[in-house]
Design an enzyme around this catalytic site. Structure first.
Site, short mmCIF file in Angstrom:
data_model
loop_
_atom_site.label_atom_id
_atom_site.label_comp_id
_atom_site.label_asym_id
_atom_site.label_seq_id
_atom_site.Cartn_x
_atom_site.Cartn_y
_atom_site.Cartn_z
CD GLU A 34 -28.64 79.56 36.77
OE1 GLU A 34 -27.71 79.06 36.48
OE2 GLU A 34 -29.27 80.08 36.13
CG ASP A 70 -27.17 82.40 34.75
OD1 ASP A 70 -27.13 83.46 35.66
OD2 ASP A 70 -26.53 81.88 34.77
CE1 TYR A 123 -25.81 84.08 31.79
CE2 TYR A 123 -25.80 84.10 29.16
CZ TYR A 123 -25.92 83.51 30.67
OH TYR A 123 -26.54 82.23 30.74
#
Length: 753
Positions: free
Chosen positions: A8, A103, A307
């Site tokens: 990303e 992501d 994350y």
């Protein structure tokens, strides 16, 4: 041929390359190794086209052209990153397969899917789905790559979300803007969030405060002294309260009942993103966007947390060994004391307050990775500290208390005592260095019993024995209006679609039907600020005149569903169902398109609002941002100012009309709960709500100066002016700043510099 990996962002691409292709060559826009070519998307490279891409006539906003409902949505490259898109296209020609390493969430899936659609890539796709960027996790993720087709439903949900937002936002915004000749931004999520702020402000403004009295007595039994609150109907008559005081003071009573029970307080749940944003806002005043940006840096740049854009407070069985490993890594750090004292046996797969796989969808709770970093900024370190302490607390036992409840009767009057005796701090010891964490609890109403006093000394009384009322005190109190939203409490409201949800299990159940997602809520709040609908006053989020008018126009048009948190929450639930393969994206979009047409038809029939209803005359431009209204140290008010602020405000306004020209608007009224706008009048700067009782006024002539609009704006927004030549009450000329001492009234003082 090689495999193309699309990350990303560049940092993520470099992390992946370091883990799986350590000898690769950095070619600036991509990294090439023996088996893989790694490149990146730099966020959204592809966007949905603007209306004029379908027909040039749409360049001009015209309500007669609405609704705009494309049969097929066109994609266009982001002009700022088009070169990187070309890099991906060229690299794909050299490869035989692609790995989607964006992501691991709905937006990451959408970014990748748009690239594939626009470039018409037909290569087989694998999906990298990981929760942290440590080399070990990356290598394990590549060893367990998923088939891209497994995420087809998530792609459908992401596309439906994007296109639904376009349809509602584009048609709603153009309809209301062209009808009322002021830029009125409308959105599927932002509008119901604005409605939450509107409703809260209305409650605050309509609240009628009531004076009442509490009777607190001090008792002594042998050597034990304690306080108790009178039990009975709310006291609103001061004479009755005083008679009760005289009745019991100095009299002997008896301990009618005494109960003791042991209680436990367990550690708070691990963080999801919304909970972390709420905590960072309450403790450090961080905005939701700032917390998200900091968390993303801790994840992507420093690789010290997992994350962050997760909606789960739990982990799976596979995470338990990772948690123990992260705990071991904290030894020898600033957290060594707590890591050494941790009890690993408390964190196991059967502890459902930590490990609950049924409540983990895409990502587990935010955890430290065990990686160390010495380059964290001050604010990054503050956020990392929150994550570490919340993580460590899971390895400590519950805090232990004795709850004492005493009922004492004097002259037939009952008094209740609640005492919370700390036996063992348990996990709470981890927070001793910080201000003690406060458990999120149901807001007490004024007529509820007093919170238990917390003590560390032993406490006991004897039931049935005498106890003397040695003193008594009547406390005058007032019922309080609902509090204005902070970003933290607004995030909580968004999570539950505006419903007041305190029960943790119910809160968990409602996560799928909140307003927006953990990843998008910060952006929604920022959008409301940027279009001039809301403003920050300290920690409080206040709706502006423009924001209020927008909600009222939408509701008066007959499209109040657009402001409904419940309906938007149901749309979010539908999107989650699409991601799980339980609902149709096509049926969802048909509903959205139908609603967009309904909005346009209703707005066509509406009368145009006056420009002054928005607090601006900028022909469609956004209203300016307003300020903080910070207070400073106490001082006496400027000489000669009237004590009757309401009358003074009206006098200051002079010939100002009730709806003054928007060109004289200075800022939002800083008086809590007012919602008015400060305008320049004949003698001073007063509030547009002066007729309904707002007494805020700043006199033009203050401290030997005639204040300018800029200086008054600085007072309201920053709490002080720049350095000025001023005169004191005694006539001395000094260098100083004018300070706004009391935002409720406009009281000023001087600070020498």
């Amino acid at each position: 041929m090689k495999t193309l990996i699309i990350a990303e962002k560049p940092d993520m691409g470099r992390n992946i390359a370091a883990a799986i292709e350590p000898r690769s060559l950095n070619k600036r826009t991509y990294i090439e190794g023996d088996n893989y070519i790694i490149t990146w998307a730099i966020g959204h490279l592809i966007e949905l086209a603007e209306p004029d891409a379908y027909d040039p006539k749409y360049k001009k906003w015209n309500i007669g052209h609405l609704p705009i409902i494309p049969e097929t949505f066109r994609l266009i490259p982001n002009p700022r990153t088009k070169d990187q898109l070309n890099v991906i296209a060229d690299l794909a020609k050299r490869c035989e397969a692609i790995v989607n390493a964006c992501d691991a969430g709905r937006e990451g899936q959408h970014i990748f899917a748009l690239i594939m659609r626009y470039l018409q890539l037909r290569l087989p796709v694998k999906r990298l789905w990981i929760s942290d960027l440590t080399p070990e996790t990356i290598r394990q993720g590549f060893a367990e790559l998923k088939e891209g087709s497994e995420y087809a439903n998530l792609t459908k949900a992401a596309r439906a979300r994007s296109e639904a937002d376009w349809v509602i936002g584009m048609n709603g915004t153009r309809a209301f803007t062209t009808k009322h000749n002021v830029l009125l931004s409308v959105g599927r999520v932002q509008t119901p969030v604005l409605a939450l702020l509107y409703e809260r402000q209305k409650l605050i403004e309509s609240f009628d405060s009531l004076t009442f009295y509490d009777l607190e007595a001090t008792f002594k039994q042998n050597e034990t002294e304690y306080k108790g609150m009178w039990q009975g109907d709310r006291l609103t008559d001061p004479e009755r309260a005083d008679k009760l005081l005289q009745k019991v003071k100095g009299k002997d009573g008896i301990v009618q009942s005494y109960e003791v029970k042991e209680t436990k307080e367990y550690p708070f749940k691990l963080y999801d993103l919304t909970l972390l944003q709420r905590e960072a806002n309450a403790r450090y005043g961080f905005s939701a966007k700032k917390t998200l940006d900091l968390a993303q840096a801790l994840y992507e740049k420093h690789k010290v947390i997992s994350y962050p854009r997760t909606n789960s407070n739990y982990v799976t069985e596979a995470n338990i060994p990772q948690m123990h490993s992260a705990l071991n890594a904290l030894r020898g750090t600033a957290y060594d004391q707590w890591a050494q004292g941790a009890n690993k046996s408390l964190v196991h797969v059967n502890n459902k307050s930590i490990c609950n796989p049924t409540k983990v969808e895409d990502h587990h709770a935010i955890l430290p990775t065990g990686k160390r970093s010495t380059t964290l900024s001050t604010d990054e370190n503050k956020l990392f500290d929150l994550v570490i302490r919340r993580f460590l607390s899971q390895y400590y036992p519950a805090a232990m208390y004795k709850a004492h409840t005493v009922m004492t009767v004097v002259e037939g009057e009952e008094f209740k005592t609640n005492i919370k005796q700390l036996l063992s701090k348990g996990w709470k010891a981890i927070y001793d260095e910080l201000k003690q964490e406060k458990r999120t609890s149901k807001k007490k109403e004024e007529d509820e019993e007093e919170e238990a006093a917390e003590v560390t000394d032993d406490f006991s009384v004897v039931e049935g024995q005498a106890s003397t009322c040695t003193d008594a005190l009547v406390k005058e109190k007032m019922t309080q209006p609902p509090k204005a939203f902070t970003e933290g409490t607004l995030l909580k409201a968004m999570e539950s679609a505006g419903k007041s949800v305190e029960d943790e299990e119910l809160r968990e159940a409602m996560k799928d039907s909140g307003l927006g997602t953990p990843a998008t809520r910060a952006a929604t709040i920022e959008r409301l600020k940027n279009v001039g609908y809301i403003e920050a006053q300290g920690k409080r989020m206040m709706i502006t005149l423009k924001g209020r008018t927008a909600i009222e126009l939408i509701r008066n048009a007959g499209v109040e569903l657009l402001t409904s948190p419940e309906m938007t929450g149901q749309w979010e639930r539908r999107l989650n169902a699409i991601a799980k393969g339980e609902a149709s994206d096509e049926a969802f979009m048909q509903q959205v398109k139908k609603f967009a047409g309904f909005i346009v038809e209703k707005v066509r029939q509406q009368s145009r609002a006056a420009q002054t209803d928005f607090g601006e005359v900028q022909d469609g431009a956004d209203s300016g941002k307003s300020g903080k209204g910070k207070g400073t140290a106490a001082s006496k008010p400027a000489k000669g100012k009237s004590a009757s602020r309401g009358k003074a405000a009206e006098e200051a306004s002079g010939e100002r009309k009730s709806r003054a020209s928007a060109s004289s608007a200075i800022a939002a009224c800083p008086r809590e709960g007012c919602g008015g706008t400060i305008f320049m009048g004949k003698k001073g700067y007063g509030c547009s709500h002066y007729k309904t009782g707002c007494g805020f006024v700043i006199w033009k002539e203050s401290f030997g100066r005639t204040l300018t609009d800029t200086q008054v704006k600085a007072l309201i927004e920053k709490g002080k002016t720049a350095k000025l030549k001023l005169k004191t009450d005694s006539g001395d000329e000094i260098d100083g700043r004018i300070l706004l001492m009391n935002p409720s009234a406009g009281t000023l003082s001087i600070e020498r510099v």
